[in-house]
Design a protein around this motif. Structure first.
Motif, PDB file in Angstrom:
ATOM      1  N   THR A   1       0.834  -1.203   0.000  1.00 30.10           N
ATOM      2  CA  THR A   1       0.000   0.000   0.000  1.00 30.10           C
ATOM      3  C   THR A   1       0.864   1.247   0.000  1.00 30.10           C
ATOM      4  OG1 THR A   1      -0.068   0.158   2.411  1.00 30.10           O
ATOM      5  CG2 THR A   1      -1.745  -1.234   1.336  1.00 30.10           C
ATOM      6  N   PRO A   2       0.314   2.394  -0.425  1.00 27.41           N
ATOM      7  CA  PRO A   2       1.089   3.642  -0.378  1.00 27.41           C
ATOM      8  C   PRO A   2       1.595   3.967   1.027  1.00 27.41           C
ATOM      9  CG  PRO A   2      -0.884   3.933  -1.712  1.00 27.41           C
ATOM     10  CD  PRO A   2      -0.996   2.587  -1.066  1.00 27.41           C
ATOM     11  N   GLY A   3       0.765   3.727   2.036  1.00 24.70           N
ATOM     12  CA  GLY A   3       1.182   4.023   3.403  1.00 24.70           C
ATOM     13  C   GLY A   3       2.348   3.170   3.858  1.00 24.70           C
ATOM     14  N   ARG A   4       2.305   1.880   3.512  1.00 28.52           N
ATOM     15  CA  ARG A   4       3.391   0.982   3.898  1.00 28.52           C
ATOM     16  C   ARG A   4       4.681   1.350   3.186  1.00 28.52           C
ATOM     17  NH1 ARG A   4       5.364  -1.869   7.975  1.00 28.52           N
ATOM     18  NH2 ARG A   4       6.638  -3.610   7.264  1.00 28.52           N
ATOM     19  N   TYR A   5       4.561   1.659   1.896  1.00 26.97           N
ATOM     20  CA  TYR A   5       5.745   2.060   1.128  1.00 26.97           C
ATOM     21  C   TYR A   5       6.355   3.339   1.707  1.00 26.97           C
ATOM     22  CZ  TYR A   5       8.624   3.831  -2.653  1.00 26.97           C
ATOM     23  OH  TYR A   5       9.676   4.327  -3.380  1.00 26.97           O
ATOM     24  N   LEU A   6       5.510   4.286   2.047  1.00 24.71           N
ATOM     25  CA  LEU A   6       5.994   5.549   2.599  1.00 24.71           C
ATOM     26  C   LEU A   6       6.697   5.322   3.929  1.00 24.71           C
ATOM     27  CD1 LEU A   6       6.094   8.610   2.243  1.00 24.71           C
ATOM     28  CD2 LEU A   6       3.865   8.737   3.374  1.00 24.71           C
ATOM     29  N   LEU A   7       6.152   4.454   4.760  1.00 25.07           N
ATOM     30  CA  LEU A   7       6.781   4.157   6.047  1.00 25.07           C
ATOM     31  C   LEU A   7       8.156   3.529   5.850  1.00 25.07           C
ATOM     32  CD1 LEU A   7       6.574   3.995   9.136  1.00 25.07           C
ATOM     33  CD2 LEU A   7       5.509   1.746   8.857  1.00 25.07           C
ATOM     34  N   GLN A   8       8.271   2.571   4.936  1.00 24.08           N
ATOM     35  CA  GLN A   8       9.562   1.934   4.678  1.00 24.08           C
ATOM     36  C   GLN A   8      10.573   2.945   4.131  1.00 24.08           C
ATOM     37  OE1 GLN A   8       8.829  -1.375   2.081  1.00 24.08           O
ATOM     38  NE2 GLN A   8       7.762  -2.572   3.636  1.00 24.08           N
ATOM     39  N   SER A   9      10.120   3.817   3.248  1.00 22.20           N
ATOM     40  CA  SER A   9      11.008   4.836   2.685  1.00 22.20           C
ATOM     41  C   SER A   9      11.513   5.778   3.765  1.00 22.20           C
ATOM     42  CB  SER A   9      10.284   5.627   1.591  1.00 22.20           C
ATOM     43  OG  SER A   9       9.886   4.793   0.528  1.00 22.20           O
ATOM     44  N   ARG A  10      10.651   6.153   4.693  1.00 21.39           N
ATOM     45  CA  ARG A  10      11.049   7.068   5.761  1.00 21.39           C
ATOM     46  C   ARG A  10      12.019   6.403   6.730  1.00 21.39           C
ATOM     47  NH1 ARG A  10       5.150  10.075   6.224  1.00 21.39           N
ATOM     48  NH2 ARG A  10       5.784  11.902   4.979  1.00 21.39           N
ATOM     49  N   VAL A  11      11.824   5.116   6.981  1.00 19.55           N
ATOM     50  CA  VAL A  11      12.770   4.398   7.842  1.00 19.55           C
ATOM     51  C   VAL A  11      14.142   4.349   7.173  1.00 19.55           C
ATOM     52  CG1 VAL A  11      13.362   2.139   8.806  1.00 19.55           C
ATOM     53  CG2 VAL A  11      11.041   3.040   9.072  1.00 19.55           C
ATOM     54  N   GLU A  12      14.190   4.066   5.860  1.00 15.46           N
ATOM     55  CA  GLU A  12      15.461   4.043   5.141  1.00 15.46           C
ATOM     56  C   GLU A  12      16.142   5.405   5.187  1.00 15.46           C
ATOM     57  OE1 GLU A  12      15.264   2.606   1.174  1.00 15.46           O
ATOM     58  OE2 GLU A  12      14.709   0.570   1.740  1.00 15.46           O
ATOM     59  N   ALA A  13      15.359   6.455   4.967  1.00 15.25           N
ATOM     60  CA  ALA A  13      15.925   7.808   4.983  1.00 15.25           C
ATOM     61  C   ALA A  13      16.459   8.161   6.367  1.00 15.25           C
ATOM     62  CB  ALA A  13      14.859   8.815   4.552  1.00 15.25           C
ATOM     63  N   ALA A  14      15.699   7.822   7.402  1.00 13.72           N
ATOM     64  CA  ALA A  14      16.137   8.119   8.770  1.00 13.72           C
ATOM     65  C   ALA A  14      17.408   7.351   9.118  1.00 13.72           C
ATOM     66  CB  ALA A  14      15.016   7.779   9.754  1.00 13.72           C
ATOM     67  N   ARG A  15      17.503   6.097   8.660  1.00 15.59           N
ATOM     68  CA  ARG A  15      18.711   5.324   8.934  1.00 15.59           C
ATOM     69  C   ARG A  15      19.937   6.002   8.345  1.00 15.59           C
ATOM     70  NH1 ARG A  15      17.993   1.127   5.879  1.00 15.59           N
ATOM     71  NH2 ARG A  15      20.114   0.458   6.320  1.00 15.59           N
ATOM     72  N   ARG A  16      19.833   6.479   7.120  1.00 10.08           N
ATOM     73  CA  ARG A  16      20.988   7.119   6.495  1.00 10.08           C
ATOM     74  C   ARG A  16      21.360   8.406   7.226  1.00 10.08           C
ATOM     75  NH1 ARG A  16      18.012   5.674   1.514  1.00 10.08           N
ATOM     76  NH2 ARG A  16      18.921   3.721   0.769  1.00 10.08           N
ATOM     77  N   LEU A  17      20.358   9.157   7.665  1.00  9.95           N
ATOM     78  CA  LEU A  17      20.647  10.384   8.412  1.00  9.95           C
ATOM     79  C   LEU A  17      21.317  10.066   9.744  1.00  9.95           C
ATOM     80  CD1 LEU A  17      17.349  12.378   7.744  1.00  9.95           C
ATOM     81  CD2 LEU A  17      19.609  12.888   6.826  1.00  9.95           C
ATOM     82  N   LEU A  18      20.868   9.023  10.404  1.00 13.27           N
ATOM     83  CA  LEU A  18      21.465   8.639  11.681  1.00 13.27           C
ATOM     84  C   LEU A  18      22.896   8.161  11.509  1.00 13.27           C
ATOM     85  CD1 LEU A  18      18.419   6.729  13.195  1.00 13.27           C
ATOM     86  CD2 LEU A  18      19.349   8.889  14.033  1.00 13.27           C
ATOM     87  N   GLU A  19      23.164   7.492  10.396  1.00 10.56           N
ATOM     88  CA  GLU A  19      24.505   6.966  10.147  1.00 10.56           C
ATOM     89  C   GLU A  19      25.475   8.040   9.684  1.00 10.56           C
ATOM     90  OE1 GLU A  19      24.149   3.909   7.273  1.00 10.56           O
ATOM     91  OE2 GLU A  19      22.925   2.604   8.519  1.00 10.56           O
ATOM     92  N   GLN A  20      25.014   8.963   8.850  1.00 10.15           N
ATOM     93  CA  GLN A  20      25.918   9.798   8.081  1.00 10.15           C
ATOM     94  C   GLN A  20      25.884  11.280   8.436  1.00 10.15           C
ATOM     95  OE1 GLN A  20      24.857   8.888   4.022  1.00 10.15           O
ATOM     96  NE2 GLN A  20      25.084   6.694   4.339  1.00 10.15           N
ATOM     97  N   THR A  21      25.025  11.696   9.367  1.00  6.55           N
ATOM     98  CA  THR A  21      24.972  13.105   9.751  1.00  6.55           C
ATOM     99  C   THR A  21      25.005  13.238  11.263  1.00  6.55           C
ATOM    100  OG1 THR A  21      22.570  13.418  10.040  1.00  6.55           O
ATOM    101  CG2 THR A  21      23.420  13.415   7.772  1.00  6.55           C
ATOM    102  N   ASP A  22      25.171  14.470  11.725  1.00 12.68           N
ATOM    103  CA  ASP A  22      25.156  14.736  13.158  1.00 12.68           C
ATOM    104  C   ASP A  22      23.844  15.384  13.596  1.00 12.68           C
ATOM    105  OD1 ASP A  22      25.467  17.121  11.890  1.00 12.68           O
ATOM    106  OD2 ASP A  22      27.300  17.731  12.947  1.00 12.68           O
ATOM    107  N   LYS A  23      22.808  15.248  12.803  1.00 15.74           N
ATOM    108  CA  LYS A  23      21.504  15.799  13.169  1.00 15.74           C
ATOM    109  C   LYS A  23      20.985  15.166  14.456  1.00 15.74           C
ATOM    110  CE  LYS A  23      19.733  16.973   8.536  1.00 15.74           C
ATOM    111  NZ  LYS A  23      19.348  18.344   8.840  1.00 15.74           N
ATOM    112  N   THR A  24      20.249  15.931  15.218  1.00 18.62           N
ATOM    113  CA  THR A  24      19.619  15.395  16.424  1.00 18.62           C
ATOM    114  C   THR A  24      18.486  14.453  16.024  1.00 18.62           C
ATOM    115  OG1 THR A  24      17.973  17.163  16.564  1.00 18.62           O
ATOM    116  CG2 THR A  24      20.120  17.553  17.619  1.00 18.62           C
ATOM    117  N   LEU A  25      18.000  13.677  16.984  1.00 21.85           N
ATOM    118  CA  LEU A  25      16.900  12.765  16.691  1.00 21.85           C
ATOM    119  C   LEU A  25      15.668  13.524  16.224  1.00 21.85           C
ATOM    120  CD1 LEU A  25      17.090  10.096  19.550  1.00 21.85           C
ATOM    121  CD2 LEU A  25      18.016   9.982  17.243  1.00 21.85           C
TER     122      LEU A  25
END
Length: 364
Positions: free
Chosen positions: A260-284
């Protein structure tokens, strides 16, 4: 003393299944020496002539036959070709059983898990193989708890992986076990890996899977969604963007993406958040907002469901040392926006340079 890693190869094999892990251990030897060699790598095979044929046309020569004086290795990694997954070799299975009981760890790449299961080593354990062969694996070995999703799985001292590039991920996990996360990340950066994947990550990226779609409008929508994850992307808003009714859009989206669009969007956001957590110094909080979760609590619940861990624990385990530098974070909005801007800028610079080098028609 260096840690002896033996790669047992049952040819013919996909070359990357073998060469990928070998390159990880070789790179560790070059980067982590500190006056010593971390790994002593040996390639052995079931072929008496020691020749390892590759599915893509390469041929390699193993150091020795697997029964000729391997000794007592620290770790053994089994690399098996697709055609050999149904082989029956009592001598090989006895050797694998003995090794599993005496070495610190034993693992398999791709369908090598079939041979470990045939030897009885995986009975009662969780394991994975390449997603294409997961159903066959589960049907043939009902005593194995097959999980087709992860890139690699650890069950005690036994490891199984999904194959191809996942063999690299498993080798990096062993480097981390031996020398720490910083060492594994150093090796991963040297190999220019886009992302060092943890074992719990799905074998198929939602972004990669979507790129195989045949409908151009949905391809363009997928790219646009990845660039605007920080927006409120309702089904109505997405449907409007591709000029569909919400009901028809949800149906077409599910047909194209399989979710579903909602499930796809959730997975995409998790992937994006993982990369930000790994590669940037942004706060949570900044990571949650940039990836579209709106709050840290919502992001935390999504991580627990998708990865079985919290964003904070994930960052502590997978954050790269590069983010501690004074370099300004390049992720300003969506996770792909800055990269696309840099590519576009490079293209403009190249175009400008070419124009300066080429005389104009008027000048001629």
């Amino acid at each position: 003393m260096p840690k002896r890693v033996v790669l047992l190869v049952v040819p013919p094999v996909d070359e990357l299944d073998l060469v990928g892990p070998v390159e990880v251990f070789g790179t560790a030897n070059r980067l982590l020496d500190g006056g010593r060699t971390p790994y002593a790598v040996e390639v052995v095979t079931t072929a008496r002539n020691r020749r390892i044929d590759g599915q893509s046309g390469l041929s390699l020569l193993a150091h020795r036959h697997y029964q000729d004086g391997v000794g007592h290795p620290d770790s053994v990694l089994l690399v098996c070709g697709v055609g050999a997954r149904t082989m029956r070799d009592r001598a090989l299975f006895a050797w694998l059983t003995r090794v599993a009981a005496t070495t610190r760890r034993i693992g398999s790449v791709c369908v090598g898990g079939f041979l470990l299961a045939e030897a009885g080593i995986l009975d009662g354990r969780r394991a994975t193989v390449h997603w294409r062969y997961a159903r066959e694996f589960a049907d043939r070995y009902p005593r194995v708890a097959v999980d087709p999703r992860p890139t690699w799985v650890q069950a005690g001292n036994i490891y199984t992986s999904a194959g191809i590039s996942a063999g690299i991920d498993l080798a990096l996990a062993w480097v981390e076990e031996d020398f720490g996360a910083a060492a594994a990340l150093k090796v991963a950066r040297e190999l220019v890996l886009f992302l060092r994947r943890p074992g719990g990550q799905d074998q198929v990226s939602v972004s990669l899977e979507a790129q195989a779609l045949h409908t151009k409008s949905m391809q363009e929508l997928q790219v646009w969604m990845m660039e605007h994850l920080d927006r409120r992307l309702s089904v109505d808003a997405l449907a409007d963007r591709v000029a569909m009714s919400a009901r028809n859009f949800a149906r077409v989206f599910a047909q194209e993406f399989g979710i579903t669009p909602g499930r796809y969007l959730l997975q995409s956001r998790v992937e994006a958040a993982r990369r930000l957590l790994e590669q940037t110094d942004k706060t949570l909080t900044q990571v949650a907002i940039a990836s579209g979760f709106r709050s840290v609590d919502v992001m935390r619940r999504a991580f627990l469901r998708a990865l079985g861990t919290t964003p904070l624990r994930y960052r502590r385990h997978f954050r790269t040392s590069a983010v501690r530098s004074r370099m300004r974070s390049t992720v300003l909005r969506g996770p792909l926006v800055a990269t696309r801007r840099e590519i576009a800028m490079a293209a403009r610079v190249a175009t400008t340079s070419n124009r300066r080098l080429k005389p104009s028609v008027a000048a001629i």
